[in-house]
Structures are given as structure tokens and as C-alpha cells.
Scaffold this motif. Structure first.
Motif, PDB file in Angstrom:
ATOM      1  N   ARG A 506       0.683  -1.241  -0.161  1.00  0.00           N
ATOM      2  CA  ARG A 506      -0.014   0.095  -0.008  1.00  0.00           C
ATOM      3  C   ARG A 506       0.734   1.197   0.104  1.00  0.00           C
ATOM      4  NH1 ARG A 506      -4.411   2.611  -1.728  1.00  0.00           N
ATOM      5  NH2 ARG A 506      -5.252   3.907  -0.346  1.00  0.00           N
ATOM      6  N   LEU A 507       1.766   1.380   0.601  1.00  0.00           N
ATOM      7  CA  LEU A 507       2.818   2.329   0.953  1.00  0.00           C
ATOM      8  C   LEU A 507       3.650   2.725  -0.796  1.00  0.00           C
ATOM      9  CD1 LEU A 507       4.581   2.073   4.256  1.00  0.00           C
ATOM     10  CD2 LEU A 507       3.062   3.792   3.713  1.00  0.00           C
ATOM     11  N   ALA A 508       3.867   1.379  -1.116  1.00  0.00           N
ATOM     12  CA  ALA A 508       4.616   1.504  -2.428  1.00  0.00           C
ATOM     13  C   ALA A 508       3.560   2.283  -3.497  1.00  0.00           C
ATOM     14  CB  ALA A 508       5.068   0.141  -3.002  1.00  0.00           C
ATOM     15  N   ILE A 509       2.229   2.000  -3.536  1.00  0.00           N
ATOM     16  CA  ILE A 509       1.351   2.338  -4.415  1.00  0.00           C
ATOM     17  C   ILE A 509       0.904   3.912  -4.016  1.00  0.00           C
ATOM     18  CG2 ILE A 509      -1.170   2.304  -4.980  1.00  0.00           C
ATOM     19  CD1 ILE A 509      -1.231  -0.833  -4.472  1.00  0.00           C
ATOM     20  N   LEU A 510       0.908   4.439  -2.808  1.00  0.00           N
ATOM     21  CA  LEU A 510       0.634   5.742  -2.314  1.00  0.00           C
ATOM     22  C   LEU A 510       1.785   6.459  -2.907  1.00  0.00           C
ATOM     23  CD1 LEU A 510      -0.962   5.263   0.943  1.00  0.00           C
ATOM     24  CD2 LEU A 510      -2.019   5.724  -0.935  1.00  0.00           C
ATOM     25  N   HIS A 555       8.983  -0.630  -4.149  1.00  0.00           N
ATOM     26  CA  HIS A 555       9.022  -1.248  -2.865  1.00  0.00           C
ATOM     27  C   HIS A 555      10.294  -1.115  -1.942  1.00  0.00           C
ATOM     28  CE1 HIS A 555       5.402  -3.781  -3.018  1.00  0.00           C
ATOM     29  NE2 HIS A 555       5.510  -3.865  -4.771  1.00  0.00           N
ATOM     30  N   GLU A 556      11.368  -1.277  -2.691  1.00  0.00           N
ATOM     31  CA  GLU A 556      12.808  -0.869  -2.104  1.00  0.00           C
ATOM     32  C   GLU A 556      12.812   0.256  -1.251  1.00  0.00           C
ATOM     33  OE1 GLU A 556      15.439  -1.502  -5.162  1.00  0.00           O
ATOM     34  OE2 GLU A 556      15.760  -3.629  -4.967  1.00  0.00           O
ATOM     35  N   ALA A 557      12.183   1.325  -1.907  1.00  0.00           N
ATOM     36  CA  ALA A 557      12.165   2.584  -1.318  1.00  0.00           C
ATOM     37  C   ALA A 557      11.225   2.668  -0.167  1.00  0.00           C
ATOM     38  CB  ALA A 557      11.738   3.740  -2.273  1.00  0.00           C
ATOM     39  N   VAL A 558      10.217   2.097  -0.005  1.00  0.00           N
ATOM     40  CA  VAL A 558       9.312   2.149   1.062  1.00  0.00           C
ATOM     41  C   VAL A 558       9.968   1.297   2.130  1.00  0.00           C
ATOM     42  CG1 VAL A 558       7.419   2.977  -0.171  1.00  0.00           C
ATOM     43  CG2 VAL A 558       7.682   0.489   0.225  1.00  0.00           C
ATOM     44  N   ARG A 559      10.688   0.060   1.836  1.00  0.00           N
ATOM     45  CA  ARG A 559      10.768  -0.818   2.765  1.00  0.00           C
ATOM     46  C   ARG A 559      11.977  -0.087   3.737  1.00  0.00           C
ATOM     47  NH1 ARG A 559       9.148  -6.005   2.558  1.00  0.00           N
ATOM     48  NH2 ARG A 559       8.357  -6.597   0.464  1.00  0.00           N
TER      49      ARG A 559
END
Length: 578
Positions: A506-510, A555-559
Motif C-alpha cells: 500500500r505504501l508503494a502504491i501511495l 518497494h525497495e524505497a518504502v522498505r
């Protein structure tokens, strides 16, 4: 309207004092010349009293444009000719000066209300005075809102007055460039900062000083956690934190004979803790793999408790430093360390006591700490910081020995009151960490600087990409709210929420949606291959249509988000349901 005594009067220019002295001397000369000239004139024409009291009376009348002995005209003696023009000129200057002083407050209020691009400094303590001088020396016009002139009733009344819209308007907040709230009370500063942010307009920057570093973190978290930030930029700053950052920017920690330096921190005060955290941050950059831990001794009556709190708040500390807490004083340390395999003297010593006399006394009497090399013993000072001019020839006077250069008296307030340093707010600091994480991730995938304009240090990054990182940092609060989460300072016990895979998705999508809207507003369009000159990018498509490799980047950025926030002293907590 704002009462006139709310606004501090700027320092009087030296030229005004000189001008006043000149006119005062001119008045004395005119009076003497008039007395002598009247005596000569009346002695020649007769008909008027010529005793000293009569002459003084006629002489005083010259200052109000008339004296009976002059009514019949000249010729007059040269001295009287001079006096009958000089005396009224002195009177005219006195009237103008009296009017200026009488209406100075009203004129200043009008000037401040209509000022543009100025800076407002609220407060009149050491921090406010130092910051005002620094701003003025940099060429900025400063409007000072002085707390002691607002009301004699205490800081609570000051806070109410300072957040009054009429006070802010009187200081010209509508056209101001920045507002600094620097009174001696953190609650007052917070009230002023929040009021200024509410009534100001972009691009106004508002900075509120908070003495408690934990409270400062908490306020930063709450502001960053807003779903929608106001137009004015608001940040809270802590003097000790800024001074520690300035200290290591000027004098970084370096290896000694190929090994990490041995460090001693005396006093787990706010500045002592800030020094410990900042030196760990800097060393982590020098040794990113954590192969060589910095041996660091923390000496304080509650050193063990302070070390536990710090490693809990900043998890990276245990990966960078080997902290040795010693509950006690300097004497306990000097007896314990050699037996524990920590040879004396240490390479760097930071004496961080809040009691300035104690700090200076410790530095000047603990000869076991004097042999670490030039600038190796840093002593925290505020009001006694001017003493540094007396130590060593490097400061000019050189009337006291600086222990062969080992002693460095460090003025915390002077170091921290750097407008550029204060302006490096939380969003800016998080933006830097986001960029650094991106560079590490892309290099891990084999990207090289020549293939991507963003793979450069922050200082070399184009301003457009810096803005993009700032926008991403500013949006952290909104995205966490979407998950039913919030930021919390890593203070005291608490359960950190571990994000799960659906939440990372969800964070990656936002984040992609935010980035997509931002790029499209800037004129970028979709294309299979990237072309920066033509503003074409393959990621400019809805999430559902995005290539898998581009999804992986998101995905890598939000992780990295929990790690980025932990480095800044925050954690993610659950406050609701997604």
C-alpha cells in the motif's frame, strides 16, 4: 493595533550619537557667541540692560527666533551674526529629534507592518540576541518582538500576546521571510511558532526553539504526521542538537593510527547526548560496514540509564559505538578505565556539563586528559564562551595557556545560532537520508553515476531532484495515516509497529501515485525509454500498468522507511485501523 512597546527598537546607529554631540556643541558655542555678541551690540546701541542676567535672558531668546536688541536690525558684531543663525538651527534640530522620539514607536510599527522579506525574532535571551546579530551581520533586516516589553506578567502572558494575530501583523508577518521563536520558555516558543504558521503564508518559514530534545522530537513527529501541511513551513529546533552537528561538521571524528578514536563524554546532558549521537552518525559514514566500533566512555551519575535510553532511541548506535557507561564522576573514570583496558589519555574528550564553571574547572584541573592533541578537549560553554579569546594566541589575546592547543572552548549558542543550520529542518534531513538510501539501493543493483543523474552526493544533486526528495519526506505523515499509523519519538517503552507485506504494498502504491501526480504537474509524459531533456519517463503510468522492475524500486524505497525514521529518532506505531 500592536502596542508600541511590543516591538524592540533596533540598536541606535553610531552616526546619530555623533550628530547629537555635534548639535549639542553647536548649542554651547551659539550661546557663548550670542552672549559676547549681545554684550558688544548693546554696548554700542544702548537702550537695553547690559548686566549678565539681561544678557543671558536675551541670549536664550535667540534660540526661539528673536531677542529685543535685534529688533532694529544691524549691523551686528560677527559673533552675534553667527549666534542668531546657529541658535535657531539648534532649536530646529531639537524639535525634529523630539518629534522623532515621540513618534518613533508609531513610525517603527508602520515600517514593520509594511516591511518585505524581513525576519522576525521573538525573544530577548541569549539565543535571540545571538541570532539577531548573526542575521543582521548577514544583511537581513530583523524585527525583534521582545518578550520583556510585552508584559510584566510572565511567560504565559507573553505566549498569549505573541500568538495574537494583531501582534504578528504588527511585526509584518504577511510579508516576512522567516520567524524565529527564541524565548527562554519552550511552551511560549511553540505557541508563537504555531500561531505564526497559522497566520503566515508560503514561503514563510517558522522555527521554534525547544529546550527539551525529547519534546522537540515529539513536536516534529506531530507536525510531520499532518495529513496536509499548511502553507507556512514549520519546524522545531534544539540548540544542543544543532551545536553538536556544527561541531562535527567543522571538526570530524577521524581514525588515530589506523584505529577508531577513543572518546570520553563527561556529562549525559542534552548536549552530551547530542554529541554522542552525532559522532556516531558521522563515523557510520566513514565506516559504513561497522567493522570498527568506536570505544566511547560515557561518564555521568546516571550513565547506564542514559546509554540504555540512547541505544533504544537510536538503534544504529550499537552498530557504530562500543559504549562504556560509568556511573560516577571524573575520579571514578580515571581509576576505572586503565583497569578496563581503556588507556589514557583518550583521543577526544567532550566536557558537556550544564554547569559552565564545573565544565571549565574540570578541563583546567584534569591533567590526565590534556594529551590528546590539538583541539582534543572540547568544553561546552554558553555565557562564558567569550573566555575562549583569552586562551592561546590563536584567539588574539593569548593571556592564558590553551594547553598546547588541546583546549577548545565551544560556545554552544553561538555555534547553533546559524540561520542556515536552523533552516536545515526535519524534512530536509529526512530528504537527505531518502536520497542516500536510493543511491545505495541503485548501486547495489549495478547502476553507475553516469547512467543516472541522481546517483551523486546530496550537495551535487540538481535542485529539481532535491525538491522531489523533500516532497517525498513531507508526504510520510499522510501515507502513514492511510495505514492507520503515526510517527512517535523513540522515547521510553513502546511497541513499534512492524509493517507487513500488504502495508508495504500500500505504501508503494501511495508513493507512486504521489510521484506520478507531481511529475505530470511538471510536464512529464510517459514513454518506453527515459529522456530527461524531453521529460519522458517509463514510470509515468498507473500502478496496474507499471513494469515489474519499476514496482520493485518503489518497494525497495518504502522498505527503507522504518530505518530512515529510526535514524531520525522516530518509530511507526499503530493508532487506528487501515
Amino acid at each position: 493595533m500592536v502596542p508600541g512597546n511590543f516591538l524592540g527598537e533596533p540598536p541606535r546607529a553610531p552616526t546619530k550619537s555623533v550628530l547629537r554631540l555635534v548639535f549639542a556643541l553647536a548649542g554651547v558655542v551659539a550661546f557663548v557667541c550670542g552672549y559676547i555678541g549681545l554684550s558688544q551690540h548693546i554696548g554700542r546701541i544702548g537702550g537695553y540692560g547690559n548686566n549678565p542676567f539681561d544678557l543671558i535672558y536675551y541670549d536664550l531668546q535667540l534660540f526661539v527666533l528673536g531677542a529685543p536688541p535685534l529688533d532694529d536690525g544691524g549691523p551686528f558684531p560677527p559673533l552675534l551674526d553667527f549666534a542668531r543663525f546657529a541658535a535657531p538651527a539648534v532649536t530646529a534640530y531639537a524639535v525634529v529629534e523630539a518629534c522623532r522620539l515621540l513618534f518613533a514607536t508609531e513610525l517603527r510599527r508602520l515600517r514593520d507592518r509594511n516591511a518585505r522579506g524581513h525576519v522576525i525574532v521573538c525573544g530577548d535571551g541569549l539565543v535571540a540576541d545571538t541570532l539577531t546579530r548573526r542575521l543582521q551581520s548577514a544583511g537581513h533586516r530583523v524585527v525583534a518582538v521582545r518578550s520583556d516589553l510585552m508584559t510584566p506578567s510572565g511567560s504565559g502572558q507573553v505566549a498569549r500576546a505573541a500568538r495574537d494575530p494583531s501582534v504578528l501583523r504588527g511585526a509584518g508577518i504577511g510579508r516576512a521571510r522567516a520567524v524565529y521563536a527564541c524565548t527562554d520558555d519552550s511552551a511560549t516558543n511553540a505557541a508563537i511558532g504555531l500561531a505564526a504558521a497559522r497566520h503566515g503564508r508560503s514561503p514563510l518559514a517558522v522555527y521554534a526553539q525547544v529546550a527539551d530534545p525529547e519534546l522537540c522530537l515529539a513536536l516534529q513527529a506531530r507536525h510531520l504526521g499532518l495529513a496536509r501541511n499548511p502553507g507556512a513551513r514549520l519546524d522545531f529546533f534544539n540548540i544542543d542538537d544543532l551545536a553538536a552537528r556544527k561541531l562535527f561538521a567543522e571538526d570530524p571524528l577521524i581514525a588515530v593510527d589506523g584505529r577508531p578514536p577513543r572518546v570520553v563524554v563527561l556529562g549525559a546532558t542534552a548536549f552530551g547526548r547530542a554529541v554522542l549521537v552525532e559522532l556516531a552518525r558521522r563515523w557510520r559514514v566513514r565506516d559504513p560496514h561497522g567493522a570498527r566500533l568506536v570505544p566511547l566512555v560515557l561518564v555521568d551519575e546516571a550513565a547506564t540509564e542514559a546509554a540504555a535510553q540512547l541505544t533504544h532511541r537510536y538503534p544504529f548506535l550499537s552498530r557504530v559505538c562500543r559504549i562504556i557507561p560509568l556511573d560516577g564522576g571524573l575520579g571514578d573514570m580515571l581509576g576505572h578505565l586503565p583497569r578496563a583496558g581503556f588507556p589514557l589519555p583518550p583521543d577526544r574528550v567532550f566536557i558537556c556539563y550544564d554547569d559552565e564553571e564545573r565544565a571549565l574547572k574540570t578541563a583546567l584541573t584534569a591533567e590526565q586528559l590534556w594529551h590528546g592533541g590539538p583541539g582534543s578537549m572540547v568544553v561546552r560553554l554558553d555565557r562564558l564562551a567569550n573566555l575562549r579569546e583569552a586562551f592561546g594566541s590563536g584567539y588574539g589575546l593569548g593571556v592564558l595557556d590553551d594547553l598546547s592547543g588541546a583546549l577548545r572552548l565551544y560556545g554552544v549558542v553561538h555555534a547553533a545560532c546559524d540561520p542556515a543550520l536552523i533552516g536545515d529542518d526535519l524534512v530536509e534531513r529526512l530528504a537527505r537520508v531518502i536520497h542516500e538510501s536510493y543511491v545505495v539501493a541503485r548501486r547495489r543493483h549495478g547502476d553507475r553515476p553516469g547512467s543516472n543523474a541522481a546517483l551523486v552526493p546530496w550537495e551535487e544533486l540538481p535542485e529539481s531532484l532535491r525538491r522531489a526528495n523533500r516532497a517525498q519526506a513531507k508526504d510520510i505523515g499522510r501515507k502513514l495515516r492511510e495505514l492507520g499509523c503515526a510517527l512517535s519519538p523513540r522515547v521510553g517503552p513502546g511497541d513499534e509497529h512492524a509493517l507487513e507485506e500488504p502495508e508495504f504494498e500500500r505504501l508503494a502504491i501511495l508513493e507512486h501515485q504521489r510521484w506520478l501526480a507531481e511529475q505530470e504537474a511538471s510536464g512529464w509524459r510517459y514513454a518506453p525509454h527515459r529522456d530527461d531533456e524531453r521529460r519522458l519517463h517509463p514510470a509515468l503510468s498507473p500502478w496496474e500498468d507499471l513494469r515489474e522492475d519499476l514496482r520493485v524500486r518503489n518497494h525497495e524505497a518504502v522498505r527503507e522507511l522504518p530505518v530512515i525514521l529510526a535514524d531520525a529518532g522516530f518509530r511507526i506505531v499503530r493508532v487506528g485501523h487501515a
